[in-house]
Design an enzyme around this catalytic site. Structure first.
Site, PDB file in Angstrom:
ATOM      1  N   ASN A 135     139.040  20.002 117.209  1.00 15.74           N
ATOM      2  CA  ASN A 135     138.206  19.424 116.159  1.00 15.74           C
ATOM      3  C   ASN A 135     138.856  19.639 114.786  1.00 15.74           C
ATOM      4  O   ASN A 135     139.685  20.534 114.638  1.00 15.74           O
ATOM      5  CB  ASN A 135     136.812  20.057 116.186  1.00 15.74           C
ATOM      6  N   HIS A 175     133.658  16.913 125.570  1.00 18.47           N
ATOM      7  CA  HIS A 175     132.753  16.958 126.715  1.00 18.47           C
ATOM      8  C   HIS A 175     131.301  16.693 126.328  1.00 18.47           C
ATOM      9  O   HIS A 175     130.394  16.873 127.140  1.00 18.47           O
ATOM     10  CB  HIS A 175     132.855  18.310 127.437  1.00 18.47           C
ATOM     11  N   TYR A 181     125.071  16.413 110.822  1.00 15.76           N
ATOM     12  CA  TYR A 181     125.713  15.119 110.576  1.00 15.76           C
ATOM     13  C   TYR A 181     124.782  14.144 109.875  1.00 15.76           C
ATOM     14  O   TYR A 181     125.185  13.043 109.507  1.00 15.76           O
ATOM     15  CB  TYR A 181     126.161  14.466 111.892  1.00 15.76           C
TER      16      TYR A 181
END
Length: 488
Positions: free
Chosen positions: A149, A171, A258
């Site tokens: 990431n 995943h 987010y």
């Protein structure tokens, strides 16, 4: 078959072991070579001893080498897997600590938001170094599998600027599908067929079928609200499901950072999260978990080494994409998964240059994406906000433009909901100065940033966050594991 796989950041011991055993579940792969590389010779030594023990216990001809010389590890490699965290836990702690001074409370901070953007600034120059080495010394047709990431930013940089055949792997989709299968009462996740599409950590289950029967929004909401565990742990995701009409792949804690709506005020944070595990929204939860995991591994290493003597069981092969992709490419056994690639029209209502995560099929001809997917408008709008931040962040990392970096952080949904422009400008200066050793592209900007900080009148606060837990000691972890074992 005989070929070479290089793993960069192999000192991520648990994940490297999982990738290794998954790949060796493919019968044709027993005679391959794994070349491990990491900046930590100590971690390399530990993981090589574990993998050597696995090879010995299973009577395999598999070769394992380990070196801190990355180019040597990459020489002739057909596949390169990256799971690096540039700056380690030291830099990661700043990704959480400094934004908290400005009121920005993150659970993970590794994808976007202030922490994820700075993480990308550290990673991208290193990713481009990887790509240079891959072009120069790896196999001519080498494929780069990025697990690190921030997924979209790293993959964007590797494809657009590194000029290497790259796919990003995560995943999150599989874990989301397992949840949906569980709440719908499926006996196995295999009973669930789905189309999941969007961008990494903001993918959406836009079509769900259980044993061929289409599942609508109302049935899915009722199933989640009736579940004794997920109804409590996934309150935020369920709220998004109700409003958007589709379920998000990402965990309650990840998704909360987010979006601009759920972590903007401390009282709102505690309303939407669950503290039963870090992943459901705890402040700095993944930092705490990562710290505890590292300490646990260092202390309990002899047990990990002993466990490596257990024979590999192909029935326990994980659903991580890497081994299945390699199997499909090398044996032509078709694999369907969800992959991070450049959009180029795969999702019709997202930009062509964006890195999207969407269904694809793998065989000996490569990764072939299912094109022509259109996201619901609300999902596309949410993805677009992140894509714009990712694009600016990648360009800032490439150019070393600190003003563009500040604009990227300013446009982040959660940062914009919490902080003023003056606060963002100071916060970025503070983060760049604190992490200067991992940000070579900003070396020219550090003196001026220090000067601005010495004169700044923007007030900050020392704050642990709305839902912070302390790192547990080894003794506390042992007691918890013993209690769980006794309960089972």
């Amino acid at each position: 078959m005989s070929f070479k796989i290089a793993i960069i950041g192999a000192g991520s011991v648990g994940f490297t072991k999982k990738l290794f055993t998954d790949i060796l579940c493919v019968p044709e792969f027993k005679d391959i070579e794994f070349a491990l590389t990491d900046v930590s010779e100590h971690n390399l030594g530990m993981i090589k001893a574990i993998l050597d023990r696995i090879v010995e216990a299973n009577g395999l001809p598999t070769r394992v080498t380990a070196t801190t010389d990355r180019r040597k590890a990459l020489e002739g490699a057909r596949y390169i897997i990256s799971c690096v965290r540039v700056g380690g836990l030291e830099a990661y702690a700043d990704d959480i600590r400094i934004p908290l001074k400005y009121g920005i409370d993150q659970c993970v901070g590794d994808t976007i938001c202030a922490g994820g953007i700075l993480y990308g600034q550290r990673n991208i120059p290193v990713i481009l170094d990887f790509c240079k080495d891959i072009r120069e010394v790896a196999d001519t047709n080498a494929k780069f599998l990025n697990y690190a990431n921030p997924m979209a930013m790293n993959t964007w940089a590797a494809i657009e600027y590194g000029k290497v055949d790259t796919v990003g792997l995560c995943h999150g989709v599989q874990h989301g599908a397992e949840q949906i299968a569980a709440v719908l009462g499926a006996k196995s996740p295999r009973e669930l067929d789905y189309v999941c599409s969007g961008i990494n950590h903001q993918t959406w289950f836009i079509d769900l079928r259980l044993n061929g029967r289409k599942i609508d929004k109302d049935e899915l909401i009722a199933a989640f609200e009736a579940h004794p565990v997920y109804s409590r742990q996934e309150k935020l995701r369920i709220d998004v499901l109700k409003r958007f009409g589709v379920y998000s792949t990402e965990s309650n804690g990840h998704l909360s950072e987010y979006l601009p709506w759920y972590r903007k005020r401390p009282d709102e944070i505690t309303r939407w999260i669950d503290m039963s595990d870090w992943i459901h929204g705890e402040t700095g939860g993944y930092l705490r978990y990562s710290t505890e995991t590292r300490n646990w591994f260092e202390t309990e290493y002899p047990q990990f080494l002993e466990a490596a003597s257990t024979p590999i069981d192909p029935q326990k092969r994980s659903n991580e994409h890497a081994s299945h992709i390699l199997e499909a490419l090398e044996t032509n056994r078709v694999y369907r998964g969800h992959f991070n690639v450049k959009n180029d029209g795969v999702i019709t209502n997202l930009p062509r240059d964006a890195i999207i995560e969407s269904p694809g099929f793998v065989d000996r001809f490569g990764i072939n994406m299912a094109a022509g997917i259109t996201l619901p408008e609300a999902c596309a709008a949410t993805c677009m906000a992140s894509i714009n931040v990712q694009r600016m962040s990648v360009h800032a990392a490439i150019t070393g433009d600190i003003d563009l970096l500040k604009l990227a952080v300013l446009h982040d949904p959660l940062v914009g909901a919490v902080s003023t422009p003056e606060e963002v400008w100071q916060m970025v200066d503070e983060m760049v100065v604190a992490q200067a050793q991992w940000l070579p592209q900003y070396a020219h900007a550090v003196p001026a940033a220090k000067e601005r900080l010495s004169k700044s009148a923007v007030k900050t606060r020392e704050w642990a966050g709305a839902a912070r837990r302390s790192v547990r000691s080894i003794e506390e972890l042992r007691a918890e594991k013993a209690a769980l074992k006794q309960a089972v």
